[in-house]
Design an enzyme around this catalytic site. Structure first.
Site, short mmCIF file in Angstrom:
data_model
loop_
_atom_site.label_atom_id
_atom_site.label_comp_id
_atom_site.label_asym_id
_atom_site.label_seq_id
_atom_site.Cartn_x
_atom_site.Cartn_y
_atom_site.Cartn_z
N ASP A 161 -4.26 4.43 4.99
CA ASP A 161 -4.42 3.45 3.91
C ASP A 161 -5.50 2.43 4.29
OD1 ASP A 161 -3.84 2.20 1.51
OD2 ASP A 161 -1.67 2.22 1.83
N ASP A 222 -2.16 2.66 -7.45
CA ASP A 222 -0.89 3.32 -7.10
C ASP A 222 -0.15 3.73 -8.37
OD1 ASP A 222 -1.50 2.51 -4.56
OD2 ASP A 222 0.33 1.34 -4.26
#
Ligand code: GLA
Length: 444
Positions: A161, A222
């Site tokens: 990430d 997301d």
């Protein structure tokens, strides 16, 4: 080492990282498939009050068991992936990452061994920055150590990430971590968040570098447990397809994020839509759902072999939105088999309208760009409908439910007498910038 030798060694490593080493791990020739904890289980660390749903080794062991026992592995789901919140807040005295001692008491090697003992593969999450998005230690400053740790745990897949990192440093940082992954000698799928953080920062990602160094990457927000979220992702991929589509191919994929089918937010129709459009997008199929309690109709969507076959098509060409008008969209993806200069296609008709009744869509194959004079065998991938062999002039009519989809597969028919292997005598060039898929032969 003398000072000048050290400088030389440093320059050498930098050169290697910057110019020579690409990921080239031979993995993800088709989009990865598996189960990923995040969307459904988030950062639930409360094993005391919620032992069945907290991020713990038990959760991943249980999901691995079910992926096998309920037939998910048999249709291609392979990776069991840990996401954020698996770590202790501090590294050990050797600077190594430590899994949470309460929630992963047997450690990550043991969990990885368990997943492997089932014939599955094991994935883990980290972050290029100082911290993961949920505030656990990131890899910055420990790139080599962490790559080695993952290899020592027999990890097969790493999602890296980009929280708590400078997007401008990612052009150097993501390849550098990939370099250390390569150095371990263990092939690990490398999932990057490099472009999405750069896009958020107003930068233009260097996709040729990203393709070279990552097996998959996130471009957008997301996913959340709602139809609005799925729609926003579909729109992003449609609206930005001229930049995005050409970057996908065997070994390197755009990742529109997890499948949320079987959770709380999507209706049955919407769930079918997510599966169909993700297959058109050549997306990784990472289920994030509680497999212990998923209802059978949602399980059937996730296990639809015909749609999975579209997603996993070996050509690895990402599809495009080819029509959008008054809430009706048509998405199309070139797939195998090929015959001479002609692709086969998966075609999804999507109804974004909310006016409560199914919408009729009628279109000729030719209007969809399907022009082979030998015709196409057309079948519906959700309903048991075989349209037979249709010529390009045939008009097909479908009824599409509100927020639902009809997905068809049109296999180009071969004329066996004239058959020649396309890979020796013909070259079929797919040009993603064309509005419909036009095929060009020879001379390229
Ligand atoms: C980011 C990622 C998500 C998830 C969380 C974990 O938001 O995009 O997919 O991994 O971090 O904190």
């Amino acid at each position: 080492m003398c000072q000048s030798c050290q400088t030389f060694a440093g320059i050498l490593v930098l050169c290697l990282i910057n110019s020579v080493i690409s990921l080239d791990n031979g993995l993800a020739r088709t989009p990865p498939m598996g189960w990923l904890a995040w969307e459904r289980f988030r950062c639930n660390t409360d094993c005391k009050n919620d032992p069945d749903n907290c991020i713990s080794e038990n959760l991943f062991r249980t999901m691995a068991d079910i992926v096998i026992s309920e037939g998910y592995a048999a249709v291609g789901y392979e990776y069991i992936n840990v996401d954020d919140c698996w770590l202790e807040k501090e590294r050990n005295n050797y600077g190594q990452l430590v899994p949470d001692r309460q929630r992963f008491p047997r450690g990550m090697k043991s969990l990885s061994d368990y997943v492997h003992s089932k014939g599955l593969k094991f994935g883990i999450y980290e972050d290029y920055g100082n911290y993961t998005c949920a505030g656990y230690p990131g890899v910055l400053g420990y790139l080599r150590t962490d790559a080695q740790t993952f290899a020592s745990w027999d990890v097969d897949y790493i999602k890296l990430d980009g929280c708590y990192a400078h997007p401008s440093e990612m052009d150097r940082g993501y390849p550098e971590f990939g370099y250390y992954l390569n150095q371990t000698g263990r092939a690990m799928i490398y999932s990057c968040s490099w472009p999405v953080y750069q896009i958020y920062a107003g930068m233009q990602p260097n996709f040729s570098a990203i393709i070279e160094h990552c097996n998959l990457w996130r471009n957008f927000d997301d996913i959340q447990d709602s139809w609005a979220s799925v729609e926003s992702i579909i729109d992003y991929y449609g609206n930005n397809q001229d930049v995005i589509v050409a970057n996908a191919g065997p070994g390197h994929w755009n990742d529109p994020d997890m499948l949320i089918i079987g959770n709380f937010g999507l209706s049955y129709e919407q769930s079918k839509t997510q599966m169909a459009i993700w297959a058109i997008l050549a997306a990784p199929l990472l289920m994030s759902v509680d497999l212990r309690s998923i209802r059978p109709e949602y399980k059937a969507i996730l296990q639809n072999k015909k749609i999975i076959a579209v997603d996993q098509d070996p050509l690895g060409i990402q599809g495009r939105r080819i029509y959008k008008h008054k809430g009706i969209e048509i998405w199309s993806r070139p797939i195998t088999p090929l015959y001479q200069n002609y692709f086969s296609y998966a075609i999804a008709f999507l109804n974004r309208r909310t006016d409560g009744t199914p919408s009729d869509v009628a279109v000729t194959l030719k209007e969809l760009g399907l022009t082979s004079p030998t015709g196409y065998r057309v079948e519906d991938l959700y309903e048991d409908v075989d349209y037979g062999v249709l010529s390009p002039q045939t008009k097909i009519k479908v009824k599409v439910n509100p927020s639902g989809v009809v997905i068809l597969r049109a296999d180009v028919q071969s004329d066996y007498k004239r058959r020649v292997p396309y890979f020796t005598t013909q070259r079929t060039v797919y040009n993603p910038l064309n509005q419909v898929f036009r095929i060009r032969s020879n001379g390229f």
